[in-house]
Design a protein around this motif. Structure first.
Motif, short mmCIF file in Angstrom:
data_model
loop_
_atom_site.label_atom_id
_atom_site.label_comp_id
_atom_site.label_asym_id
_atom_site.label_seq_id
_atom_site.Cartn_x
_atom_site.Cartn_y
_atom_site.Cartn_z
N ASN A 141 -9.77 -12.45 -3.64
CA ASN A 141 -8.62 -12.90 -2.86
C ASN A 141 -7.69 -13.68 -3.76
O ASN A 141 -8.06 -14.04 -4.87
N LYS A 142 -6.50 -13.96 -3.22
CA LYS A 142 -5.56 -14.75 -4.02
C LYS A 142 -5.97 -16.22 -4.01
O LYS A 142 -6.15 -16.84 -5.04
N THR A 186 -12.43 -5.09 5.38
CA THR A 186 -12.71 -4.58 6.75
C THR A 186 -13.81 -3.50 6.81
O THR A 186 -14.69 -3.62 7.65
N LYS A 194 -4.00 -8.06 8.77
CA LYS A 194 -3.14 -9.04 8.09
C LYS A 194 -1.69 -8.78 8.50
O LYS A 194 -1.24 -7.63 8.47
N ALA A 226 -11.26 -6.43 -1.75
CA ALA A 226 -10.12 -7.29 -2.06
C ALA A 226 -9.23 -7.38 -0.82
O ALA A 226 -8.87 -6.36 -0.23
N GLY A 227 -8.90 -8.61 -0.43
CA GLY A 227 -8.04 -8.84 0.74
C GLY A 227 -8.63 -8.15 1.98
O GLY A 227 -9.84 -8.22 2.24
N THR A 228 -7.76 -7.44 2.72
CA THR A 228 -8.25 -6.78 3.94
C THR A 228 -9.12 -5.56 3.61
O THR A 228 -9.64 -4.92 4.52
N CYS A 247 -13.13 -1.37 -1.95
CA CYS A 247 -11.95 -1.20 -1.10
C CYS A 247 -10.98 -2.37 -1.27
O CYS A 247 -11.40 -3.52 -1.33
N GLY A 248 -9.70 -2.04 -1.35
CA GLY A 248 -8.66 -3.07 -1.48
C GLY A 248 -7.34 -2.40 -1.79
O GLY A 248 -7.18 -1.19 -1.56
N PHE A 277 -12.92 3.57 -1.19
CA PHE A 277 -12.09 3.80 0.02
C PHE A 277 -10.67 4.05 -0.46
O PHE A 277 -9.90 3.12 -0.66
N TYR A 315 2.08 -8.88 7.72
CA TYR A 315 3.04 -9.01 6.63
C TYR A 315 4.41 -9.29 7.26
O TYR A 315 4.95 -8.39 7.93
N GLN A 371 0.83 -1.20 0.00
CA GLN A 371 0.00 0.00 0.00
C GLN A 371 0.87 1.25 0.00
O GLN A 371 0.42 2.34 -0.30
N HIS A 378 -8.79 -11.26 -11.91
CA HIS A 378 -8.78 -9.96 -11.25
C HIS A 378 -10.07 -9.22 -11.58
O HIS A 378 -10.87 -9.66 -12.40
N SER A 398 -7.58 -14.89 -7.51
CA SER A 398 -6.59 -14.57 -8.55
C SER A 398 -5.52 -15.66 -8.67
O SER A 398 -4.82 -15.73 -9.66
N GLN A 415 -8.66 0.83 -10.46
CA GLN A 415 -9.18 0.18 -11.69
C GLN A 415 -10.69 -0.01 -11.58
O GLN A 415 -11.44 0.26 -12.52
P1 NAD Z 1 -3.82 -9.15 -1.52
O1 NAD Z 1 -2.45 -8.86 -1.96
O2 NAD Z 1 -4.05 -10.42 -0.75
O3 NAD Z 1 -4.78 -9.09 -2.79
C1 NAD Z 1 -6.15 -9.40 -2.69
C2 NAD Z 1 -6.75 -9.27 -4.07
O4 NAD Z 1 -6.65 -7.93 -4.51
C3 NAD Z 1 -6.06 -10.08 -5.15
O5 NAD Z 1 -6.46 -11.42 -5.17
C4 NAD Z 1 -6.51 -9.34 -6.40
O6 NAD Z 1 -7.79 -9.74 -6.82
C5 NAD Z 1 -6.60 -7.90 -5.92
N1 NAD Z 1 -5.39 -7.18 -6.33
C6 NAD Z 1 -4.20 -7.13 -5.68
N2 NAD Z 1 -3.34 -6.38 -6.38
C7 NAD Z 1 -3.99 -5.96 -7.48
C8 NAD Z 1 -3.62 -5.13 -8.58
N3 NAD Z 1 -2.39 -4.64 -8.69
N4 NAD Z 1 -4.56 -4.90 -9.52
C9 NAD Z 1 -5.81 -5.41 -9.43
N5 NAD Z 1 -6.19 -6.20 -8.42
C10 NAD Z 1 -5.30 -6.46 -7.45
O7 NAD Z 1 -4.38 -7.93 -0.66
P2 NAD Z 1 -4.03 -7.52 0.81
O8 NAD Z 1 -2.57 -7.85 1.09
O9 NAD Z 1 -5.04 -8.07 1.74
O10 NAD Z 1 -4.11 -5.95 0.75
C11 NAD Z 1 -5.30 -5.26 1.02
C12 NAD Z 1 -5.11 -3.79 0.72
O11 NAD Z 1 -6.30 -3.11 1.08
C13 NAD Z 1 -3.94 -3.11 1.41
O12 NAD Z 1 -3.24 -2.38 0.44
C14 NAD Z 1 -4.62 -2.15 2.38
O13 NAD Z 1 -3.89 -0.97 2.55
C15 NAD Z 1 -5.94 -1.87 1.69
N6 NAD Z 1 -6.98 -1.47 2.63
C16 NAD Z 1 -7.49 -0.21 2.49
C17 NAD Z 1 -8.47 0.22 3.34
C18 NAD Z 1 -9.06 1.60 3.19
O14 NAD Z 1 -9.97 1.97 3.90
N7 NAD Z 1 -8.57 2.43 2.30
C19 NAD Z 1 -8.98 -0.62 4.33
C20 NAD Z 1 -8.44 -1.90 4.44
C21 NAD Z 1 -7.43 -2.33 3.58
#
Ligand code: NAD
Ligand code: FAD
Length: 479
Positions: A386-387, A361, A311, A356-358, A451-452, A477, A313, A15, A427, A415, A459
């Motif tokens: 998710n992956k 939340t 999550k 996507a992923g976290t 959100c993701g 988000f 890392y 991020q 994706h 993915s 995108q």
């Molecule tokens: P991850 O790496 O496990 O990816 C989860 C999914 O996201 C993938 O399976 C894919 O479908 C998609 N994805 C990942 N990279 C992509 C890309 N470059 N292009 C298109 N799709 C993509 O995700 P994670 O490690 O759980 O990360 C979650 C992200 O969400 C973090 O960057 C975190 O900062 C962000 N987040 C933001 C908020 C907010 O309020 N802004 C809240 C929670 C989490």
């Protein structure tokens, strides 16, 4: 020791590569991560060029230091030599240079109010501003200049005579802001030792210094028009930590007895830990203890607890530290922030959630709130990217909720699926979205929350515009 690999930083999907609030982050050179900066500040190197002296800086002097290799910036009355920090700044050198040789407080507040610059830049402190604007005697006649804030000053000093050197206070003013500075004459007083409250026209700031308290209690001439800049933190105790997936945990923190804090739906807070002697702050979105209380009784059903799905890392800066906390240890939690408005739910009929992923939340409280409170709601659909299957947070709770509440539906998209996966793959794409985002009625009122990781959100938002959803129908988000 933190295990930080030496490949390019931030990692491709980190991020830290993301754009935040429309502001691009730039790739940092190798050896220029936040951890590298912390190491440099601990190295004993003279980062100000003043050999540890603190000086009073006039406006004329400040203006002279406006070049990359000699760049001073004033934030809230304090002047920092930020030249050594240039290459470590995630927003890039150009962003910092916008405030070179000037007061960067407003710029700083616009972009990252939450960053703990006092701690990050403490070795770059040059001194404080020497000149402050003259105070008009009758502030009632000068409302525009003073923004209705000037005190009818009343400053009792609660320090006993035999206590530490008595602090003093001073203030600085711009057109819209009055900054009160307390000189504690103590090293390492951090924000946790400061308690600030305001109600109506009363402002109270208490600074705890060792066993003493220094209290400023001011009657304001008018109620304050804008909130204080800078975030207020309180220390919360870690009560429990349980696995939600192989790498994501549900943390339960207990608020202090005197605190009332309820984080609004769709908002986040900042968590703060001291890592290698430096305060590090990262945003997290509180969740409910579970998706619906019937599935899992909250441990203690009141507002004393705040839950996070986080999550870990392994090569990250903050989350491994958080993971190493023991039950009973403390984490600082800020006041909430965010621009999601509950009014977006008004008369809503279709709610689509793309996570996507976290990024799941914020959807937790949104789901709970919408299904419980919005009577107009006909359909709620979550598309969860998710992956792998193992990465899906609260999968069984989501499936149970879909079974129990006919308005709710969930679809998982992977993915990096294994060959056994029969569900959706890939994706985020126009095809996936156009099939998923079907209104329940031709003109039903729709809200789409997304959100993701930032590339995912960006995108997705572009695709939603291409699919002719209006701005009002999309909440990204992107903070
Ligand atoms: P991850 O790496 O496990 O990816 C989860 C999914 O996201 C993938 O399976 C894919 O479908 C998609 N994805 C990942 N990279 C992509 C890309 N470059 N292009 C298109 N799709 C993509 O995700 P994670 O490690 O759980 O990360 C979650 C992200 O969400 C973090 O960057 C975190 O900062 C962000 N987040 C933001 C908020 C907010 O309020 N802004 C809240 C929670 C989490
Ligand atoms: P970072 O140090 O930022 O590292 C991130 C990634 O980069 C990791 O993959 C790490 O392995 C890699 N990396 C780190 N250093 C290096 C290096 N030197 N070389 C190569 N790779 C490296 N997250 C949640 O889990 N839950 C939430 O509720 C949540 N809410 C959020 C709300 C908002 C508004 C935002 C903006 C973000 C939210 N996040 C959430 C993300 C969170 O703020 C952090 O970004 C995340 O926890 C990672 O922090 P970290 O310091 O552990 O990792």
């Amino acid at each position: 020791m933190l295990n930080i690999p030496s490949q390019s930083f931030p990692a491709p999907r980190s991020q830290q590569r993301a754009a935040s609030g429309g502001r691009s982050k730039v790739p940092l050179k190798q050896g220029r991560s936040l951890m590298d900066w912390i190491r440099l500040t601990k190295s004993g190197k003279d980062l100000t060029g003043l050999k540890g002296r603190l000086i009073e800086v006039t406006e004329e002097e400040l203006k002279k230091h406006n070049k990359k290799d000699d760049c001073w910036i004033c934030i809230r009355g304090f002047v920092y030599n930020v030249s050594p920090y240039m290459e470590y700044h995630p927003g890039g050198e150009d962003e910092l240079m916008k405030a070179a040789g000037s007061d960067g407080t407003d710029l700083f507040d616009q972009v990252h109010r939450w960053v703990n610059y006092e701690s990050m830049l403490k070795e770059c402190l040059v001194g404080r501003m020497a000149v402050k604007p003259a105070v008009p005697k009758d502030y009632h006649e000068e409302k525009k200049v003073l923004n209705g804030m000037l005190p009818k000053s009343q400053v009792p000093n609660a320090l006993a005579k035999e206590g530490p050197v008595s602090p003093s206070y001073d203030w600085f003013q711009t057109d819209s802001l009055v900054t009160i500075v307390i000189y504690t004459k103590q090293k390492d007083v951090n924000l946790d030792s400061v308690r600030v409250d305001h109600q109506y026209d009363s402002f109270r700031a208490e600074t705890i210094i060792k066993d003493y308290s220094y209290l400023i209690h001011i009657e304001l001439s008018h109620a304050i028009q804008e909130d204080f800049s800078g975030l207020y933190y309180r220390k919360c105790q870690l009560i429990s930590k349980e696995d939600a997936t192989h790498d994501t945990k549900l943390f339960c923190l207990m608020l202090p007895p005197s605190t009332h804090l309820q984080v609004p739906v769709g908002q986040h807070v900042y968590l703060k830990l001291t890592i290698a002697g430096t305060e590090i702050v990262k945003p997290y979105t509180p969740v409910s203890a579970s998706l619906l209380s019937e599935f899992k009784e909250p441990v203690i059903p009141n507002n004393k607890y705040i839950y996070f799905l986080i999550k870990i890392y392994p090569a990250g800066l903050f989350t491994p530290e958080l993971d190493h906390l023991q039950i009973g240890d403390f984490v600082s939690v800020s006041n909430p922030e965010g621009n999601f408005k509950i009014s977006q739910f008004q008369e809503l009929e279709d709610l689509f959630l793309l996570a996507a992923g976290t990024g799941f939340t914020p959807m937790v409280k949104i789901l709970n709130y919408a299904l419980t409170n919005i009577s107009s709601l006909r359909k709620v659909k979550l598309m969860f990217f998710n992956k792998t299957e193992d990465d899906i947070i609260w999968r069984s709770q989501l499936e149970k909720l879909a079974f129990k509440d006919k308005r709710f539906d969930v679809e998982f998209v992977l993915s990096k699926p294994t060959s056994e996966w029969n569900g959706k793959k890939g994706h985020i794409s126009l095809d996936l979205l156009s099939e998923f985002l079907k209104r329940s009625l031709d003109k039903s009122k729709v809200l789409i929350c997304i959100c993701g990781p930032m590339p995912f959100t960006e995108q997705g938002m572009r695709m939603l515009h291409d699919l002719n959803f209006s701005k009002d129908e999309i909440h990204g988000f992107t903070a």
